[in-house]
Scaffold this active site. Structure first.
Site, mmCIF file in Angstrom:
data_model
loop_
_atom_site.group_PDB
_atom_site.id
_atom_site.type_symbol
_atom_site.label_atom_id
_atom_site.label_comp_id
_atom_site.label_asym_id
_atom_site.label_seq_id
_atom_site.Cartn_x
_atom_site.Cartn_y
_atom_site.Cartn_z
ATOM 1 N N GLU A 115 0.795 -1.231 0.000
ATOM 2 C CA GLU A 115 0.000 0.000 0.000
ATOM 3 C C GLU A 115 0.831 1.287 0.000
ATOM 4 O O GLU A 115 0.835 2.055 0.967
ATOM 5 C CB GLU A 115 -0.999 0.003 1.158
ATOM 6 N N GLU A 170 -5.726 -7.920 1.234
ATOM 7 C CA GLU A 170 -6.201 -7.634 2.589
ATOM 8 C C GLU A 170 -7.672 -7.260 2.525
ATOM 9 O O GLU A 170 -8.075 -6.426 1.709
ATOM 10 C CB GLU A 170 -5.439 -6.476 3.249
#
Length: 501
Positions: free
Chosen positions: A186, A392
């Site tokens: 991320e 995720e």
């Protein structure tokens, strides 16, 4: 534990008769679709000063802020065999883990730590021996402190060569058993938290934008510089793999993106425009360069010269450098137009007020599965429908409440169903990884955790205990027709807290 899981599976088999309209099974997914779970090195391993490991920016952040200690975390460094056995008993196809750069190469560059390398070889061997496919993330926000001290880490271009050299060692030493690599976790959220708002390591920010009192940084420029260097480091690493390792190892290299879905706050034209800008900033910031070799025009116009530019050669290297996109999604946001535009940091440049949808907060999410469907449809329609792995997705619950985490079951059941709908609508989503396999060290709020297994952080052995969600996910993985409504009648511990665990 195995006999308990077997008993629960039998009960689930009797309960799940397909009578609920929201029921489905893993057999509805395409052949080869992977289901897994995940954790990151720093949040799971512990052993922060054992066997040659040196500090990362996480260690420094925790100690400088007097945060609860992560020195032991889940003690995964010593309990990995036990944890892999739990994964096997659950029925996971795959597992996402990360490599601690400061454990493998303690100084950030230079000699490899043989004990660190042996640990990761043993962990990956244990996974593959149990038939679990390892998905390895090279960097999960834990930069060696040595590189931060030397040149500021991700805001200096020297990080590109150092990261590529780190990846080279991982590919060479571990690549014979790893077929899926994610380079950087991320990058958009790491840049915002670490270089704009300052609430994450390495705590760079500047007034008035920082959420903390940072001693260094520039919130107007550093987030953009950090992401730019992360993209170049990813591209350099992907090129290395294709040139040096892919022919023999036949693996894939991708990059992840923290992926809010964004909807208009109101039906006004201004809010609709603000929503598209927010998508360009949150999603396009990462995905546009990976697919098209440059940032979205919206960002170039609004950020101006503070947004770094790619050279012609860099564009060629970055474009199409990701074999897959790793989607990290938890919740949906709303976007409202801001009437006065003033350049500043990321949020100010976006010229939109972005807020959680409904009653969601930063640590607790409404169940909004259509948001994940929106992200996957947007990637399909705007970025050429690349292969996607959801790396995720999960729900937090109060760590000290109950093993009967029905809220998490309802969330997972709804979001996995949304993935199924997306696949049926043409998305090339190829895998789903629940976050997280067990309760981990959580820096934002240690009272809220995401695990399928409860970890008693007060117990010297860090005892693991399955929650209702662990039984639900295991039943799903073993082919049962599952429904969140049925699970309400199957409780591990409907009201018991953890004071005596």
């Amino acid at each position: 534990m195995e006999h308990v899981l077997l008993l629960i599976t039998i009960l689930l088999c009797l309960a799940f008769s397909g009578r609920c309209i929201d029921a489905y099974s893993r057999n509805d997914f395409p052949e080869g679709f992977l289901f897994g779970s995940a954790f990151s090195a720093f949040q799971w391993e512990g052993a922060v000063d054992e066997d040659g490991r040196m500090p990362s920016i996480w260690d420094t952040y925790i100690r400088s802020n007097n945060a609860p200690s992560g020195d032991i975390a889940c003690d995964g460094y010593h309990k990995y065999k036990e944890d892999v056995r739990l994964m096997y008993d659950m029925g996971l196809d795959a597992f996402r883990l990360s490599i601690s750069w400061s454990r493998l190469i303690p100084g950030g560059r230079g000699p490899v730590n043989p004990k660190g390398l042996l640990f990761y070889k043993n962990l990956i061997d244990e996974l593959t021996r149990h038939g679990i496919e390892p998905h390895v993330t090279l960097y999960h926000n834990d930069l060696p402190q040595a590189l931060e001290d030397e040149y500021g880490g991700w805001i200096d271009r020297r990080i590109i060569d150092d990261f590529t050299a780190f990846a080279d060692i991982c590919f060479r030493e571990l690549g014979n058993k790893v077929k899926f690599w994610s380079t950087i976790n991320e990058p958009n959220m790491s840049a915002l938290g670490g270089y704009d708002l300052g609430f994450m390591p390495p705590e760079h920010c500047s007034a008035p934008f920082g959420h903390v009192n940072c001693s260094r940084g520039n919130s107007s420029t550093e987030p953009y510089i950090a992401v730019h260097n992360m993209l170049l480091a990813h591209a350099s690493t992907a090129r290395l793999y294709k040139q040096k390792y892919k022919g023999e190892q036949n693996g894939s290299v991708g990059m992840t993106c923290f992926s809010y879905w964004v909807v208009p706050f109101s039906s006004s034209k201004e809010d609709e425009m603000a929503t598209q800008i927010a998508k360009d900033f949150f999603l396009g910031w990462i995905l546009h360069p990976l697919v098209f070799g440059d940032y979205p025009d919206t960002m170039k116009r609004l950020v101006g010269k503070r947004l770094p530019s790619f050279s012609e050669e860099e564009t060629k290297v970055v474009k199409d450098s990701s074999d897959f996109i790793g989607v990290i999604h938890y919740t949906t946001m709303t976007a409202a137009h801001v009437s006065t535009f003033q350049q500043g940091d990321f949020s100010a440049d976006m010229n939109a007020l972005v807020s959680p949808f409904g009653n969601s907060t930063l640590v607790k999410y409404d169940v909004l599965p259509w948001g994940l469907e929106g992200v996957l449809a947007y990637i399909k329609e705007n970025y050429g429908n690349p292969p996607v792995y959801i790396l995720e997705n999960g729900q937090s619950t109060n760590h000290y409440s109950s093993l009967d985490d029905v809220e998490r079951v309802e969330y997972l059941q709804a979001y996995i169903g949304a993935v199924l709908d997306s696949v049926r609508n043409g998305s090339k989503t190829r895998g789903y990884f629940q976050w997280s396999f067990m309760d981990l060290y959580e820096f934002l709020d240690t009272n809220y955790t995401y695990g399928l297994y409860y970890v008693n952080f007060s117990h010297p052995e860090r005892k693991r205990s399955p929650k209702t969600s662990a039984f639900w996910y295991s039943a799903f993985l073993k082919g049962m027709i599952v429904s969140s409504q049925d699970m309400k009648n199957l409780s591990v511990s409907s009201s018991t807290g953890f004071s005596s665990q």
